[in-house]
Scaffold this motif. Structure first.
Motif, PDB file in Angstrom:
ATOM      1  N   GLU A   1      22.760 -45.200   9.848  1.00 37.33           N
ATOM      2  CA  GLU A   1      22.627 -43.752   9.951  1.00 37.33           C
ATOM      3  C   GLU A   1      21.271 -43.316   9.406  1.00 37.33           C
ATOM      4  O   GLU A   1      20.804 -43.811   8.376  1.00 37.33           O
ATOM      5  CB  GLU A   1      23.749 -43.079   9.165  1.00 37.33           C
ATOM      6  N   ASP A   2      20.628 -42.386  10.109  1.00 34.31           N
ATOM      7  CA  ASP A   2      19.306 -41.845   9.760  1.00 34.31           C
ATOM      8  C   ASP A   2      18.174 -42.845   9.978  1.00 34.31           C
ATOM      9  O   ASP A   2      17.015 -42.539   9.666  1.00 34.31           O
ATOM     10  CB  ASP A   2      19.264 -41.350   8.299  1.00 34.31           C
ATOM     11  N   ALA A   3      18.478 -44.021  10.469  1.00 39.00           N
ATOM     12  CA  ALA A   3      17.419 -45.001  10.746  1.00 39.00           C
ATOM     13  C   ALA A   3      16.754 -44.652  12.074  1.00 39.00           C
ATOM     14  O   ALA A   3      17.380 -44.086  12.967  1.00 39.00           O
ATOM     15  CB  ALA A   3      18.002 -46.404  10.809  1.00 39.00           C
ATOM     16  N   PRO A   4      15.458 -44.953  12.217  1.00 39.41           N
ATOM     17  CA  PRO A   4      14.788 -44.672  13.488  1.00 39.41           C
ATOM     18  C   PRO A   4      15.407 -45.524  14.604  1.00 39.41           C
ATOM     19  O   PRO A   4      15.964 -46.600  14.337  1.00 39.41           O
ATOM     20  CB  PRO A   4      13.328 -45.081  13.229  1.00 39.41           C
ATOM     21  N   PRO A   5      15.340 -45.056  15.839  1.00 36.81           N
ATOM     22  CA  PRO A   5      15.904 -45.844  16.935  1.00 36.81           C
ATOM     23  C   PRO A   5      15.174 -47.172  17.071  1.00 36.81           C
ATOM     24  O   PRO A   5      13.973 -47.262  16.788  1.00 36.81           O
ATOM     25  CB  PRO A   5      15.687 -44.953  18.165  1.00 36.81           C
ATOM     26  N   PRO A   6      15.863 -48.201  17.456  1.00 35.53           N
ATOM     27  CA  PRO A   6      15.216 -49.508  17.611  1.00 35.53           C
ATOM     28  C   PRO A   6      14.159 -49.462  18.705  1.00 35.53           C
ATOM     29  O   PRO A   6      14.278 -48.689  19.659  1.00 35.53           O
ATOM     30  CB  PRO A   6      16.378 -50.437  17.987  1.00 35.53           C
ATOM     31  N   PRO A   7      13.098 -50.281  18.573  1.00 35.38           N
ATOM     32  CA  PRO A   7      12.018 -50.279  19.581  1.00 35.38           C
ATOM     33  C   PRO A   7      12.527 -50.554  20.992  1.00 35.38           C
ATOM     34  O   PRO A   7      11.971 -50.048  21.966  1.00 35.38           O
ATOM     35  CB  PRO A   7      11.092 -51.399  19.098  1.00 35.38           C
ATOM     36  N   LEU A   8      13.580 -51.344  21.094  1.00 31.62           N
ATOM     37  CA  LEU A   8      14.092 -51.690  22.419  1.00 31.62           C
ATOM     38  C   LEU A   8      14.635 -50.463  23.152  1.00 31.62           C
ATOM     39  O   LEU A   8      14.611 -50.411  24.387  1.00 31.62           O
ATOM     40  CB  LEU A   8      15.180 -52.761  22.295  1.00 31.62           C
ATOM     41  N   GLU A   9      15.093 -49.472  22.394  1.00 28.94           N
ATOM     42  CA  GLU A   9      15.657 -48.277  23.033  1.00 28.94           C
ATOM     43  C   GLU A   9      14.576 -47.503  23.795  1.00 28.94           C
ATOM     44  O   GLU A   9      14.791 -47.044  24.919  1.00 28.94           O
ATOM     45  CB  GLU A   9      16.315 -47.391  21.980  1.00 28.94           C
ATOM     46  N   ALA A  10      13.406 -47.359  23.143  1.00 31.40           N
ATOM     47  CA  ALA A  10      12.304 -46.671  23.821  1.00 31.40           C
ATOM     48  C   ALA A  10      11.839 -47.471  25.030  1.00 31.40           C
ATOM     49  O   ALA A  10      11.533 -46.912  26.091  1.00 31.40           O
ATOM     50  CB  ALA A  10      11.146 -46.454  22.855  1.00 31.40           C
TER      51      ALA A  10
END
Length: 281
Positions: free
Chosen positions: A165-174
């Protein structure tokens, strides 16, 4: 996202399950920025090929041939067969008029036959373009299947590694979002490629009909002017029939010109939309 989300009405085959698993197993955060780059680049390249193929269907040369044929045909006025009246008619005759008109017809017939032969060649070229567009369509579809395999692998990888929770989205998502956009562009290109083929097909149909019309007109006028045998016959041509046959072919030429203009407009729309799909990639 469900696996079926990357299929489109049977257009693209389902990616090989073993390949999807292999891609997912090799996927990690370090490689996320360039994940599936070969698949993405291939899809972009094939969308570009679709745009190039759509731009290659210029039939302006056919329009020029039809316009010349129309001008030549319009110059054949059956009223020229009628001798002048009054004093001018003393040095005129039906026989002299018929001889001169036959010569005008021979020259016009040769010009229209040449135009018809040119149009037949353009019909063959259009058939070749249609085959090339088939190959491009298949290439785009195959590129989309490869993208689907990577997108499914990315979805499975992301679903198994939920961030805190509150962590930035993983690079793979972008990266997956960029691949989704590329996949959507490939999907949008497929019906546009078919639209380009359909535009060609209608124009080709009109050109074929026009060639048939030229052949029929030439035969009918040859017979009506007494030129069907080895030697010219002494005939009194039916001017109204000659005019009707000429006007029928003029109308067919006009319909063909209109269809070519409509085809060019449809192709321009396809080019614009394909360019719009390519631009953001």
């Amino acid at each position: 996202m469900a696996d079926g989300a990357y299929r489109w009405q049977g257009c693209a085959p389902e990616p090989d399950a073993a390949r999807v698993e292999a891609i997912a197993a090799a996927c990690d955060d370090a490689g996320a920025p360039t994940f599936a780059e070969p698949a993405r680049a291939a899809a972009v390249e094939r969308i570009e090929a679709a745009l190039a193929a759509a731009r290659s269907g210029d039939l302006a040369g056919a329009e020029a041939q039809l316009a010349r044929a129309r001008s030549v045909l319009g110059g054949l006025d059956p009223d020229a067969l009628e001798p002048r009246r009054g004093l001018a008619g003393l040095f005129d005759s039906r026989g002299r008029r018929l001889k001169a008109f036959r010569e005008s017809f021979r020259q016009a017939s040769a010009a229209l036959s040449e135009a018809a032969a040119d149009l037949a060649g353009r019909v063959e070229e259009a058939a070749g373009r249609s085959g090339a567009l088939d190959a491009v369509w298949t290439g785009v579809r195959d590129a989309m299947v490869e993208l689907d395999a990577h997108l499914l692998a990315a979805a499975r990888r992301l679903s198994g590694h939920a961030p805190a929770e509150d962590a930035p989205p993983p690079p793979l998502e972008a990266r997956k979002a960029a691949l989704d956009a590329c996949r959507a562009a490939a999907l949008g290109a497929l019906p546009l490629i078919r639209a380009a083929q359909n535009a060609d097909a209608r124009a080709v149909g009109a050109l074929r009909a026009c060639g048939d019309g030229v052949a029929a007109w030439r035969q009918d006028w040859t017979e009506a002017l007494g030129l069907a045998g080895r030697r010219p016959k002494n005939v009194r041509p039916d001017r109204e029939r000659l005019r009707r046959l000429r006007d029928d072919l003029l109308a067919r030429l006009d319909r063909t010109l209109a269809e070519l203009a409509a085809s060019a407009a449809r192709r321009a729309q396809v080019e614009t939309r394909l360019a719009g799909l390519r631009a953001p990639l």
